[in-house]
Motif scaffolding. Structure first.
Motif, PDB file in Angstrom:
ATOM      1  N   HIS A 150       1.523  11.573   1.567  1.00 41.81           N
ATOM      2  CA  HIS A 150       1.463  10.922   0.258  1.00 41.81           C
ATOM      3  C   HIS A 150       0.039  11.023  -0.274  1.00 41.81           C
ATOM      4  O   HIS A 150      -0.909  10.770   0.457  1.00 41.81           O
ATOM      5  CB  HIS A 150       1.842   9.439   0.350  1.00 41.81           C
ATOM      6  N   PRO A 151      -0.130  11.337  -1.536  1.00 38.38           N
ATOM      7  CA  PRO A 151      -1.479  11.401  -2.108  1.00 38.38           C
ATOM      8  C   PRO A 151      -1.987   9.999  -2.464  1.00 38.38           C
ATOM      9  O   PRO A 151      -2.018   9.607  -3.612  1.00 38.38           O
ATOM     10  CB  PRO A 151      -1.289  12.267  -3.351  1.00 38.38           C
ATOM     11  N   TRP A 152      -2.342   9.192  -1.454  1.00 40.37           N
ATOM     12  CA  TRP A 152      -2.821   7.837  -1.696  1.00 40.37           C
ATOM     13  C   TRP A 152      -4.180   7.880  -2.363  1.00 40.37           C
ATOM     14  O   TRP A 152      -4.973   8.780  -2.132  1.00 40.37           O
ATOM     15  CB  TRP A 152      -2.925   7.061  -0.379  1.00 40.37           C
ATOM     16  N   HIS A 153      -4.464   6.882  -3.174  1.00 41.83           N
ATOM     17  CA  HIS A 153      -5.737   6.777  -3.877  1.00 41.83           C
ATOM     18  C   HIS A 153      -6.510   5.578  -3.344  1.00 41.83           C
ATOM     19  O   HIS A 153      -5.932   4.561  -2.996  1.00 41.83           O
ATOM     20  CB  HIS A 153      -5.509   6.610  -5.387  1.00 41.83           C
ATOM     21  N   HIS A 154      -7.813   5.687  -3.302  1.00 44.52           N
ATOM     22  CA  HIS A 154      -8.672   4.582  -2.878  1.00 44.52           C
ATOM     23  C   HIS A 154      -9.095   3.787  -4.103  1.00 44.52           C
ATOM     24  O   HIS A 154      -9.004   4.253  -5.228  1.00 44.52           O
ATOM     25  CB  HIS A 154      -9.903   5.128  -2.151  1.00 44.52           C
ATOM     26  N   GLY A 155      -9.549   2.572  -3.879  1.00 39.10           N
ATOM     27  CA  GLY A 155     -10.138   1.838  -4.988  1.00 39.10           C
ATOM     28  C   GLY A 155      -9.591   0.456  -5.237  1.00 39.10           C
ATOM     29  O   GLY A 155     -10.111  -0.261  -6.063  1.00 39.10           O
ATOM     30  N   ARG A 159      -5.532   1.326  -0.068  1.00 39.47           N
ATOM     31  CA  ARG A 159      -5.143   2.529  -0.810  1.00 39.47           C
ATOM     32  C   ARG A 159      -3.917   2.170  -1.629  1.00 39.47           C
ATOM     33  O   ARG A 159      -3.183   1.254  -1.294  1.00 39.47           O
ATOM     34  CB  ARG A 159      -4.794   3.671   0.153  1.00 39.47           C
ATOM     35  N   SER A 160      -3.715   2.895  -2.707  1.00 39.62           N
ATOM     36  CA  SER A 160      -2.504   2.643  -3.499  1.00 39.62           C
ATOM     37  C   SER A 160      -1.921   3.959  -3.956  1.00 39.62           C
ATOM     38  O   SER A 160      -2.532   4.993  -3.884  1.00 39.62           O
ATOM     39  CB  SER A 160      -2.808   1.750  -4.708  1.00 39.62           C
ATOM     40  N   ARG A 202       0.026   1.816  -7.854  1.00 41.81           N
ATOM     41  CA  ARG A 202      -0.835   2.825  -8.467  1.00 41.81           C
ATOM     42  C   ARG A 202      -0.507   3.067  -9.939  1.00 41.81           C
ATOM     43  O   ARG A 202      -1.135   3.890 -10.577  1.00 41.81           O
ATOM     44  CB  ARG A 202      -0.804   4.127  -7.682  1.00 41.81           C
ATOM     45  N   TYR A 226       4.610   9.267  -6.625  1.00 44.78           N
ATOM     46  CA  TYR A 226       4.531   9.180  -5.173  1.00 44.78           C
ATOM     47  C   TYR A 226       4.885  10.480  -4.460  1.00 44.78           C
ATOM     48  O   TYR A 226       5.018  10.505  -3.246  1.00 44.78           O
ATOM     49  CB  TYR A 226       5.406   8.031  -4.659  1.00 44.78           C
TER      50      TYR A 226
END
Length: 166
Positions: free
Chosen positions: A151-156, A165-166, A121, A32
């Motif tokens: 924060h480097p949130w991720h999609h998917g 996002r997570s 994540r 995170y």
């Protein structure tokens, strides 16, 4: 594989268990992008929890304590927290062995359910937990990111046809 035995936590396991706690905290910080290193102090606080019902360690014949799992009481149910295996012994069945042990202990105590809350994540942990039988989504915690772009949130992740996002 060298034998690994899951047994109850003993005071002599303290320093090894605190190192595992630090390793888990460091992994979460990296995941995170946080920079909070408590040096394992969180483990000291964890040990004082009144709802802590049990703590077990994975004891490796050559390397000593390489993993641990805790059981928190939630009425007639339990929460698994934490479950951690040192990085050099992951993907060798140690985590599975710890999860099987805590599940057997919960059944022995006539608990009705076990829950666990992996970070959203941490796909590797979620896959491992699903394979271990944790296949019911019982609650969801949603976050509003008030510090956009920090924060480097991720999609998917999609839930009920809604993107997250997570």
């Amino acid at each position: 594989m060298t034998p690994v035995v899951v047994r109850s936590y003993r005071p002599s396991d303290h320093s090894a268990s605190r190192r595992l706690w630090t390793e888990l905290t460091r992994q979460h910080n990296e995941m995170y992008g946080e920079h909070r290193d408590d040096g394992g102090a969180g483990f000291e606080e964890y040990l004082t929890r009144l709802d802590l019902s049990g703590l077990w360690v994975a004891d490796h014949a050559d390397d000593g304590v390489i993993g641990m799992v805790g059981l928190i009481m939630r009425g007639r149910a339990g929460e698994v927290d934490p479950v951690v295996v040192t990085i050099t012994h992951r993907h060798k069945g140690v985590g599975r062995k710890l999860l099987q042990h805590v599940a057997a202990e919960a059944k022995r105590r006539n608990m009705t359910a076990l829950t666990i809350s992996p970070e959203s994540r941490n796909v590797e942990a979620i896959r491992s937990l699903h394979a271990a039988g944790y296949d019911v989504v019982s609650s969801i915690e949603l976050t509003m990111d008030l510090e956009r772009h920090t924060h480097p949130w991720h999609h998917g992740l999609e839930l009920h046809e809604l993107p997250f996002r997570s």
